[in-house]
Scaffold this motif. Structure first.
Motif, mmCIF file in Angstrom:
data_model
loop_
_atom_site.group_PDB
_atom_site.id
_atom_site.type_symbol
_atom_site.label_atom_id
_atom_site.label_comp_id
_atom_site.label_asym_id
_atom_site.label_seq_id
_atom_site.Cartn_x
_atom_site.Cartn_y
_atom_site.Cartn_z
ATOM 1 N N GLU A 1 0.686 -0.830 -0.012
ATOM 2 C CA GLU A 1 0.209 0.078 0.051
ATOM 3 C C GLU A 1 0.912 1.296 -0.346
ATOM 4 O O GLU A 1 0.212 2.436 -0.110
ATOM 5 C CB GLU A 1 -0.966 -0.015 1.644
ATOM 6 C CG GLU A 1 -2.375 -0.783 0.636
ATOM 7 C CD GLU A 1 -2.792 -0.871 1.838
ATOM 8 O OE1 GLU A 1 -4.564 -1.258 2.368
ATOM 9 O OE2 GLU A 1 -2.773 -0.675 3.205
ATOM 10 N N SER A 2 1.897 1.217 0.576
ATOM 11 C CA SER A 2 3.407 1.977 0.220
ATOM 12 C C SER A 2 4.582 1.955 -0.167
ATOM 13 O O SER A 2 5.405 1.813 -0.023
ATOM 14 C CB SER A 2 3.652 2.589 1.707
ATOM 15 O OG SER A 2 1.814 3.150 2.258
ATOM 16 N N PRO A 3 4.420 2.050 -1.867
ATOM 17 C CA PRO A 3 5.463 1.683 -2.344
ATOM 18 C C PRO A 3 6.601 2.054 -2.486
ATOM 19 O O PRO A 3 6.763 3.214 -2.461
ATOM 20 C CB PRO A 3 4.923 1.130 -4.172
ATOM 21 C CG PRO A 3 3.556 1.015 -4.276
ATOM 22 C CD PRO A 3 3.019 1.914 -2.559
ATOM 23 N N GLY A 4 7.820 1.324 -2.066
ATOM 24 C CA GLY A 4 9.174 2.255 -2.197
ATOM 25 C C GLY A 4 9.023 2.743 -0.706
ATOM 26 O O GLY A 4 10.159 3.344 -0.646
ATOM 27 N N THR A 5 8.487 3.057 0.352
ATOM 28 C CA THR A 5 8.369 3.650 1.582
ATOM 29 C C THR A 5 8.839 2.483 1.977
ATOM 30 O O THR A 5 9.094 0.724 2.362
ATOM 31 C CB THR A 5 7.284 3.571 1.795
ATOM 32 O OG1 THR A 5 6.489 4.740 1.074
ATOM 33 C CG2 THR A 5 7.111 4.525 3.319
#
Length: 237
Positions: free
Chosen positions: A170-174
Motif C-alpha cells: 500500500e506504500s510502494p517504495g516506502t
C-alpha cells in the motif's frame, strides 16, 4: 469459551493444562499423536494449536507444515530444550510462537491469549484498505477477499503473510523498519524479536517467486518495489 488443540504425547500434561486453563475460559482438547491431532483439526473448529516438537509418528515441525498447508490457525510450539535453532525452524515453517519446556502455565495462557486475539484482529484486517484491489507488474491483491495472484496463479498466504504484503504494497517504495512491522502486525503486547520479521519476509518472498517484490534496505528495513500497473480492462467481446 476458547477451544485449543494440544498435540502432545504426554497425557499428564494435557490433564494438568486442561484443569489450569479452564479458569481462563480456555478448553484444552488433547491429541496424543499427530495423526489424531490432524484428524481433529480437520473435523472441528479450534482457536489455536499447542504443538510439541518431540512426537511419535512424525516430529512437530512436520505437523506444523501439514497444518499450514490447510490453515493459518495460531500455532504455539513447545520445545524441550528451548534451543534457538528449534525456535527459528518453527517460525520459518509457519509457527506463530514458541515456549521452551518446562514452562509456567501462566505464560502459556498469556501467549495463547495474545496469539488468538492477534489472529482475530488480523482476520478482520485492521489495516483499512484504501482500495479494494491493488495491481502491480505480475502481482495483484484483493484486499477484501484477501486474495493474491502472481503471474495469473492464486497464491495461498497465511493471515500474517497477507497483512505484511498489504502493509508494504500500500506504500510502494516506502521503507518499513522491523519495529514498525512488528508494531502493526503483532502488537507491542507480544514479546518478540526482530529475527521473526526476517523469517516472515523470507516465507513471503518464497511464496511470491519468481517475482522479487520486497527489497532489503540495509539499516532501514524492507520496501515493496514492484511497479504499479493498470487494472485489467473488461474482457473483449
Amino acid at each position: 469459551m476458547q477451544k485449543v488443540l494440544l498435540i502432545d504425547d504426554d497425557g499428564k500434561l494435557a490433564e494438568a493444562l486442561g484443569e489450569y486453563c479452564v479458569r481462563f475460559d480456555i478448553q484444552i482438547e488433547p491429541a496424543l499423536t499427530p495423526s489424531s491431532g490432524l484428524n481433529k483439526l480437520s473435523r472441528d473448529q479450534y482457536d489455536a494449536v499447542i504443538l510439541d516438537v518431540m512426537l511419535p509418528e512424525m516430529n512437530g515441525f512436520e505437523v506444523c507444515k501439514r497444518i499450514r498447508q490447510e490453515s493459518d490457525i495460531p500455532i504455539i510450539m513447545l520445545t524441550a530444550r528451548g534451543d534457538v535453532t528449534d525456535r527459528i525452524v518453527g517460525l520459518e515453517i509457519g509457527a506463530d510462537d514458541y515456549l521452551p519446556k518446562p514452562f509456567d502455565p501462566r505464560e502459556l495462557v498469556a501467549r495463547l491469549q495474545v496469539n488468538i486475539n492477534r489472529h482475530a484482529r488480523l482476520a478482520k484486517s485492521t489495516i483499512v484498505p484504501a482500495d479494494t484491489e491493488l495491481y502491480f507488474d505480475g502481482l495483484s491483491l484483493n484486499l477484501l477477499k484477501r486474495e493474491v495472484v502472481v503471474g495469473g496463479s492464486a497464491v495461498e498466504l497465511t493471515t500474517m503473510e497477507f497483512s505484511l504484503l498489504q502493509l508494504l504494497s500500500e506504500s510502494p517504495g516506502t521503507a518499513f523498519s522491523r519495529d514498525q512491522i512488528l508494531s502493526v502486525l503483532k502488537g507491542t503486547e507480544n514479546e518478540l524479536f526482530s529475527r521473526s520479521v526476517d523469517i516472515l519476509v523470507s516465507r513471503l518472498r518464497a511464496k511470491l517467486k519468481p517475482l522479487l517484490p520486497i527489497r532489503t534496505l540495509h539499516g532501514a528495513g524492507y520496501a515493496f518495489v514492484l511497479p504499479v500497473a493498470e487494472p485489467p480492462g473488461p474482457p473483449a467481446t
